[in-house]
Design a protein around this motif. Structure first.
Motif, PDB file in Angstrom:
ATOM      1  N   ASN A   1      29.551 -12.384 -40.821  1.00 31.44           N
ATOM      2  CA  ASN A   1      29.019 -13.431 -41.491  1.00 31.44           C
ATOM      3  C   ASN A   1      27.761 -13.024 -42.116  1.00 31.44           C
ATOM      4  O   ASN A   1      27.410 -11.770 -42.015  1.00 31.44           O
ATOM      5  CB  ASN A   1      28.962 -14.638 -40.596  1.00 31.44           C
ATOM      6  N   SER A   2      27.193 -14.006 -42.787  1.00 30.05           N
ATOM      7  CA  SER A   2      25.897 -13.760 -43.352  1.00 30.05           C
ATOM      8  C   SER A   2      24.666 -13.436 -42.598  1.00 30.05           C
ATOM      9  O   SER A   2      23.845 -12.667 -43.089  1.00 30.05           O
ATOM     10  CB  SER A   2      25.368 -14.938 -44.374  1.00 30.05           C
ATOM     11  N   GLN A   3      24.993 -13.634 -41.172  1.00 28.81           N
ATOM     12  CA  GLN A   3      24.237 -13.174 -40.254  1.00 28.81           C
ATOM     13  C   GLN A   3      24.136 -11.727 -39.752  1.00 28.81           C
ATOM     14  O   GLN A   3      23.627 -11.441 -38.879  1.00 28.81           O
ATOM     15  CB  GLN A   3      23.858 -14.113 -39.158  1.00 28.81           C
ATOM     16  N   GLY A   4      25.213 -11.144 -40.182  1.00 29.22           N
ATOM     17  CA  GLY A   4      25.761  -9.809 -39.857  1.00 29.22           C
ATOM     18  C   GLY A   4      26.513  -9.770 -38.530  1.00 29.22           C
ATOM     19  O   GLY A   4      26.413  -8.853 -37.562  1.00 29.22           O
ATOM     20  N   LYS A   5      26.811 -10.864 -37.933  1.00 28.26           N
ATOM     21  CA  LYS A   5      27.544 -10.972 -36.815  1.00 28.26           C
ATOM     22  C   LYS A   5      29.276 -10.894 -37.123  1.00 28.26           C
ATOM     23  O   LYS A   5      29.660 -11.720 -37.998  1.00 28.26           O
ATOM     24  CB  LYS A   5      27.742 -12.054 -35.969  1.00 28.26           C
ATOM     25  N   GLU A   6      30.076 -10.437 -36.188  1.00 22.94           N
ATOM     26  CA  GLU A   6      31.558 -10.176 -36.489  1.00 22.94           C
ATOM     27  C   GLU A   6      32.202 -11.489 -36.263  1.00 22.94           C
ATOM     28  O   GLU A   6      31.841 -12.233 -35.257  1.00 22.94           O
ATOM     29  CB  GLU A   6      32.294  -9.159 -35.524  1.00 22.94           C
ATOM     30  N   VAL A   7      33.035 -11.853 -37.095  1.00 23.75           N
ATOM     31  CA  VAL A   7      33.838 -13.010 -37.210  1.00 23.75           C
ATOM     32  C   VAL A   7      35.072 -12.761 -36.493  1.00 23.75           C
ATOM     33  O   VAL A   7      35.669 -12.934 -35.632  1.00 23.75           O
ATOM     34  CB  VAL A   7      34.129 -13.822 -38.541  1.00 23.75           C
ATOM     35  N   TRP A   8      35.921 -11.720 -37.116  1.00 25.30           N
ATOM     36  CA  TRP A   8      37.266 -11.406 -36.557  1.00 25.30           C
ATOM     37  C   TRP A   8      37.577  -9.885 -37.235  1.00 25.30           C
ATOM     38  O   TRP A   8      36.572  -9.229 -38.013  1.00 25.30           O
ATOM     39  CB  TRP A   8      38.253 -12.270 -36.915  1.00 25.30           C
ATOM     40  N   ARG A   9      38.604  -9.243 -36.760  1.00 26.21           N
ATOM     41  CA  ARG A   9      39.055  -7.982 -37.267  1.00 26.21           C
ATOM     42  C   ARG A   9      40.588  -8.222 -37.418  1.00 26.21           C
ATOM     43  O   ARG A   9      41.155  -8.742 -36.548  1.00 26.21           O
ATOM     44  CB  ARG A   9      38.421  -6.828 -36.663  1.00 26.21           C
ATOM     45  N   ILE A  10      40.960  -7.429 -38.289  1.00 25.23           N
ATOM     46  CA  ILE A  10      42.471  -7.142 -38.677  1.00 25.23           C
ATOM     47  C   ILE A  10      42.982  -5.630 -38.482  1.00 25.23           C
ATOM     48  O   ILE A  10      42.280  -5.058 -39.166  1.00 25.23           O
ATOM     49  CB  ILE A  10      42.836  -7.864 -39.956  1.00 25.23           C
ATOM     50  N   ILE A  11      43.628  -5.523 -37.698  1.00 24.69           N
ATOM     51  CA  ILE A  11      44.156  -4.215 -37.321  1.00 24.69           C
ATOM     52  C   ILE A  11      45.592  -3.985 -37.979  1.00 24.69           C
ATOM     53  O   ILE A  11      46.469  -4.510 -37.539  1.00 24.69           O
ATOM     54  CB  ILE A  11      44.406  -3.721 -35.966  1.00 24.69           C
TER      55      ILE A  11
ATOM     56  N   ILE B   1      44.970 -15.502 -46.425  1.00 23.97           N
ATOM     57  CA  ILE B   1      43.685 -14.601 -46.073  1.00 23.97           C
ATOM     58  C   ILE B   1      42.507 -15.366 -46.476  1.00 23.97           C
ATOM     59  O   ILE B   1      41.304 -15.171 -45.934  1.00 23.97           O
ATOM     60  CB  ILE B   1      43.921 -13.171 -46.745  1.00 23.97           C
ATOM     61  N   ALA B   2      42.406 -16.003 -47.579  1.00 22.43           N
ATOM     62  CA  ALA B   2      41.388 -16.750 -48.011  1.00 22.43           C
ATOM     63  C   ALA B   2      40.849 -17.746 -46.875  1.00 22.43           C
ATOM     64  O   ALA B   2      39.758 -17.907 -46.852  1.00 22.43           O
ATOM     65  CB  ALA B   2      41.851 -17.478 -49.532  1.00 22.43           C
ATOM     66  N   LYS B   3      42.039 -18.348 -46.308  1.00 20.94           N
ATOM     67  CA  LYS B   3      41.514 -19.416 -45.319  1.00 20.94           C
ATOM     68  C   LYS B   3      40.720 -18.584 -44.344  1.00 20.94           C
ATOM     69  O   LYS B   3      39.910 -19.149 -43.570  1.00 20.94           O
ATOM     70  CB  LYS B   3      42.881 -19.973 -44.806  1.00 20.94           C
ATOM     71  N   LEU B   4      41.451 -17.386 -43.935  1.00 20.61           N
ATOM     72  CA  LEU B   4      40.578 -16.808 -42.720  1.00 20.61           C
ATOM     73  C   LEU B   4      39.309 -16.186 -42.999  1.00 20.61           C
ATOM     74  O   LEU B   4      38.472 -16.349 -42.186  1.00 20.61           O
ATOM     75  CB  LEU B   4      41.682 -15.394 -42.667  1.00 20.61           C
ATOM     76  N   LEU B   5      38.835 -16.000 -44.460  1.00 22.03           N
ATOM     77  CA  LEU B   5      37.369 -15.751 -45.113  1.00 22.03           C
ATOM     78  C   LEU B   5      36.704 -16.877 -44.740  1.00 22.03           C
ATOM     79  O   LEU B   5      35.347 -16.622 -44.742  1.00 22.03           O
ATOM     80  CB  LEU B   5      37.791 -15.272 -46.280  1.00 22.03           C
ATOM     81  N   ASP B   6      37.355 -17.921 -45.024  1.00 20.17           N
ATOM     82  CA  ASP B   6      36.462 -18.985 -44.840  1.00 20.17           C
ATOM     83  C   ASP B   6      35.599 -19.373 -43.346  1.00 20.17           C
ATOM     84  O   ASP B   6      34.632 -20.088 -43.254  1.00 20.17           O
ATOM     85  CB  ASP B   6      37.373 -20.705 -45.014  1.00 20.17           C
ATOM     86  N   GLU B   7      36.214 -18.627 -42.293  1.00 18.81           N
ATOM     87  CA  GLU B   7      35.741 -18.640 -41.163  1.00 18.81           C
ATOM     88  C   GLU B   7      34.319 -17.850 -41.026  1.00 18.81           C
ATOM     89  O   GLU B   7      33.434 -17.926 -39.911  1.00 18.81           O
ATOM     90  CB  GLU B   7      36.763 -18.005 -40.098  1.00 18.81           C
ATOM     91  N   ALA B   8      33.891 -17.152 -42.095  1.00 18.50           N
ATOM     92  CA  ALA B   8      32.668 -16.709 -42.065  1.00 18.50           C
ATOM     93  C   ALA B   8      31.466 -17.682 -42.488  1.00 18.50           C
ATOM     94  O   ALA B   8      30.296 -17.285 -42.518  1.00 18.50           O
ATOM     95  CB  ALA B   8      32.647 -15.420 -42.931  1.00 18.50           C
ATOM     96  N   ALA B   9      31.759 -18.605 -43.006  1.00 19.23           N
ATOM     97  CA  ALA B   9      30.983 -19.762 -43.544  1.00 19.23           C
ATOM     98  C   ALA B   9      30.008 -20.301 -42.600  1.00 19.23           C
ATOM     99  O   ALA B   9      30.187 -20.292 -41.527  1.00 19.23           O
ATOM    100  CB  ALA B   9      31.708 -20.805 -44.199  1.00 19.23           C
TER     101      ALA B   9
END
Length: 205
Positions: free
Chosen positions: A177-187, A197-205
């Motif tokens: 996220n914009s604070q530099g904290k991990e939200v998720w990772r995809i392996i 995927i766009a929906k998953l990216l919204d989780e960084a908001a």
């Protein structure tokens, strides 16, 4: 009861259940000697959710390291400058760890290139190669695949993949996220320009 099954049946059951997990990322035999090793299927599946793209790419979505700060390990830009993830602070950041010897990495790269355009100004998208040979194979692949929107960042010492935590399979892509904290990772590989995927990216908001 399971104990009443003969050994062949138990082995067949194990292979049927475990097989898809081992296909989610590159297998160990594709990595050059000394290269950062891919994870086992059991490791990549911890606290994960299965993802499968229309093209057949398979991956795992994991929140295991959610909240973990981005590491300060340095890697190299296209012009030879030293770079770190803190240089991208201020907006969400998607970091793709990949290598030219990894088939799923190469398969997903054109869609990651598309995503860089789709998310321009909203999410920074970078791809950091873990090739031991540095920039030469990366530039050759980018040219052949017509990757035009991603800078060919390189990390031949595998410093970044070693610093993000856990056993890193390739490809592994981490959203901060914009604070530099991990939200998720995809392996594993996915189609990055897909609407899901766009929906998953919204989780960084």
């Amino acid at each position: 009861m399971l104990l009443e099954f003969d050994v062949p049946r138990v082995m067949i059951l194990f292979l049927l259940l475990a097989g898809p997990l081992f296909l989610a990322a590159c297998d160990r035999e594709t990595a050059p000697s000394g290269q950062a090793e891919p994870a086992t299927g059991a490791e990549s599946a911890k606290q994960g959710f299965g993802l499968e793209s229309k093209s057949g790419l398979k991956a795992e979505l994991s929140y295991r390291f959610a909240g973990r700060p981005a590491p300060d390990a340095s890697f190299t830009g296209a012009d030879g400058r030293e770079v770190s993830l803190s240089d991208f602070a201020g907006r969400p950041l998607l970091v793709n760890l990949w290598a030219t010897w990894c088939a799923p990495c190469k398969a997903e790269m054109p869609t990651l290139d598309n995503l860089a355009v789709l998310e321009e100004g909203e999410v920074s998208v970078i791809a950091v190669s873990q090739d031991l040979q540095g920039a030469k194979p990366v530039r050759a692949f980018f040219d052949s695949a017509r990757i035009a929107n991603l800078e060919p960042y390189t990390d031949p010492d595998n410093a970044l993949s070693s610093a993000v935590g856990g056993t890193v399979a390739l490809p592994t892509t981490i959203l901060y996220n914009s604070q530099g904290k991990e939200v998720w990772r995809i392996i594993g590989g996915v189609e990055w320009d897909d609407a899901e995927i766009a929906k998953l990216l919204d989780e960084a908001a």
